[in-house]
Design a protein around this motif. Structure first.
Motif, PDB file in Angstrom:
ATOM      1  N   LYS A  97       1.732   6.409  -6.640  1.00 38.67           N
ATOM      2  CA  LYS A  97       1.619   4.996  -6.280  1.00 38.67           C
ATOM      3  C   LYS A  97       2.025   4.783  -4.809  1.00 38.67           C
ATOM      4  O   LYS A  97       1.385   4.027  -4.071  1.00 38.67           O
ATOM      5  CB  LYS A  97       2.491   4.124  -7.201  1.00 38.67           C
ATOM      6  CG  LYS A  97       2.267   2.634  -6.958  1.00 38.67           C
ATOM      7  CD  LYS A  97       3.115   1.757  -7.850  1.00 38.67           C
ATOM      8  CE  LYS A  97       2.919   0.282  -7.435  1.00 38.67           C
ATOM      9  NZ  LYS A  97       3.945  -0.604  -8.017  1.00 38.67           N
ATOM     10  N   GLN A 137       1.720   6.867  -2.360  1.00 38.94           N
ATOM     11  CA  GLN A 137       0.625   7.300  -1.472  1.00 38.94           C
ATOM     12  C   GLN A 137      -0.463   6.225  -1.412  1.00 38.94           C
ATOM     13  O   GLN A 137      -1.017   5.932  -0.355  1.00 38.94           O
ATOM     14  CB  GLN A 137       0.021   8.618  -1.975  1.00 38.94           C
ATOM     15  CG  GLN A 137       0.888   9.843  -1.715  1.00 38.94           C
ATOM     16  CD  GLN A 137       0.227  11.111  -2.238  1.00 38.94           C
ATOM     17  OE1 GLN A 137      -0.127  11.195  -3.420  1.00 38.94           O
ATOM     18  NE2 GLN A 137       0.064  12.105  -1.370  1.00 38.94           N
ATOM     19  N   LYS A 138      -0.754   5.611  -2.551  1.00 38.55           N
ATOM     20  CA  LYS A 138      -1.799   4.575  -2.586  1.00 38.55           C
ATOM     21  C   LYS A 138      -1.382   3.384  -1.714  1.00 38.55           C
ATOM     22  O   LYS A 138      -2.186   2.817  -0.976  1.00 38.55           O
ATOM     23  CB  LYS A 138      -2.056   4.118  -4.027  1.00 38.55           C
ATOM     24  CG  LYS A 138      -2.651   5.199  -4.918  1.00 38.55           C
ATOM     25  CD  LYS A 138      -2.752   4.739  -6.364  1.00 38.55           C
ATOM     26  CE  LYS A 138      -3.118   5.872  -7.297  1.00 38.55           C
ATOM     27  NZ  LYS A 138      -3.150   5.456  -8.733  1.00 38.55           N
ATOM     28  N   GLU A 139      -0.100   3.028  -1.806  1.00 37.66           N
ATOM     29  CA  GLU A 139       0.401   1.907  -0.992  1.00 37.66           C
ATOM     30  C   GLU A 139       0.245   2.212   0.493  1.00 37.66           C
ATOM     31  O   GLU A 139      -0.265   1.385   1.268  1.00 37.66           O
ATOM     32  CB  GLU A 139       1.883   1.623  -1.325  1.00 37.66           C
ATOM     33  CG  GLU A 139       2.070   0.901  -2.652  1.00 37.66           C
ATOM     34  CD  GLU A 139       3.489   0.952  -3.205  1.00 37.66           C
ATOM     35  OE1 GLU A 139       4.297   1.769  -2.689  1.00 37.66           O
ATOM     36  OE2 GLU A 139       3.767   0.204  -4.166  1.00 37.66           O
ATOM     37  N   ASN A 140       0.638   3.439   0.877  1.00 37.37           N
ATOM     38  CA  ASN A 140       0.563   3.810   2.304  1.00 37.37           C
ATOM     39  C   ASN A 140      -0.884   3.926   2.775  1.00 37.37           C
ATOM     40  O   ASN A 140      -1.225   3.564   3.901  1.00 37.37           O
ATOM     41  CB  ASN A 140       1.313   5.125   2.544  1.00 37.37           C
ATOM     42  CG  ASN A 140       2.809   4.976   2.303  1.00 37.37           C
ATOM     43  OD1 ASN A 140       3.344   3.870   2.487  1.00 37.37           O
ATOM     44  ND2 ASN A 140       3.473   6.035   1.867  1.00 37.37           N
ATOM     45  N   LEU A 141      -1.734   4.439   1.880  1.00 39.20           N
ATOM     46  CA  LEU A 141      -3.153   4.620   2.226  1.00 39.20           C
ATOM     47  C   LEU A 141      -3.809   3.254   2.460  1.00 39.20           C
ATOM     48  O   LEU A 141      -4.444   3.012   3.494  1.00 39.20           O
ATOM     49  CB  LEU A 141      -3.859   5.359   1.084  1.00 39.20           C
ATOM     50  CG  LEU A 141      -5.226   5.967   1.386  1.00 39.20           C
ATOM     51  CD1 LEU A 141      -5.156   6.993   2.520  1.00 39.20           C
ATOM     52  CD2 LEU A 141      -5.810   6.616   0.124  1.00 39.20           C
TER      53      LEU A 141
END
Lengths: 63, 63, 63, 63, 63, 63
Positions: free
Chosen positions: C13, C15-19
């Motif tokens: 999650k 990584q998804k936020e940062n992406l």
């Protein structure tokens, strides 16, 4: 269904014919499905609209 | 892989360079993957081919 | 619009936020558009569903 | 690039291997490009998520 | 062809039936094409895999 | 989100207006979501870039 979207460079009409023929044959054989229900869209992209490794292809080709 | 498809308006070459550079850097950093394996396709769309809120963008821009 | 489709592996999650944060910032800056109108879909793909060089990623990883 | 997105039904691992092998070979041959730069994503779709002729496939299969 | 890819949230089977029925009817009418040749794929996305305005939908919903 | 990608033939502006209006209305109604958050991209494809049953549409139309 199945539906294939092919993103690649500019192609000649002959290449498109061979690509559609070949991709359909492979898909039909592997999935045991009739060719008639397999559709393909060929998306031709300018080298200026494609990025690899952080650079536009058009710029990489100049090196 | 990873593969990014970017749907947006017409862009200048410089914008495409910056977009590919920036999107690749972010993806490489977050996924801890080498830039070389990240590909991007920029799909430029006419305002007449994009709909938002049930209207073509080209018509919304006229208001 | 703009709309970004990101095809890649399974992500955390965080990584998804940062992406999403990073891809949106880059797009907003380059296109001079408000972040609010930029949407992103992250498509997580099993290594068994991705092919590179004619092989499934899951098999290449075993080598 | 090239990038192929294959939308179809659930497949076995063997089918995925044959599909990726065959689609890559055809693309590499037609475009005269090395297999290594060809990537493929297989999107497996439930019959409940596919519509043909205005009906869900899952309902058409029941007839 | 035509082929519609619908990216959205989780849906009930009834919603999928109505969506496929409605989208097919509109497309068939506007393009004057038979419904039989119109295919649709519904891509259900977790709120954690969708970004709007630089944030994951799942986090925006918490606010 | 939701985001609709519509792959089809060349269309007139009037057809695009009706398509966007109709697809948005159906989606908004079925998903009980405001029209404003529904975006659509219309991808017009040459008959030479579409394959059905292993043949280019442009060649099938000649028969």
């Amino acid at each position: 269904m199945p539906f294939i979207s092919f993103d690649g460079p500019k192609l000649t009409k002959e290449q498109k014919e061979n690509l559609v023929k070949g991709l359909t044959e492979v898909s039909s054989e592997v999935l045991k499905m009739p060719k008639e229900i397999i559709s393909i869209v060929i998306r031709e992209n300018e080298a200026e609209n494609v990025g690899v490794g952080g650079e536009l292809l058009v710029n990489r080709h100049k090196k």
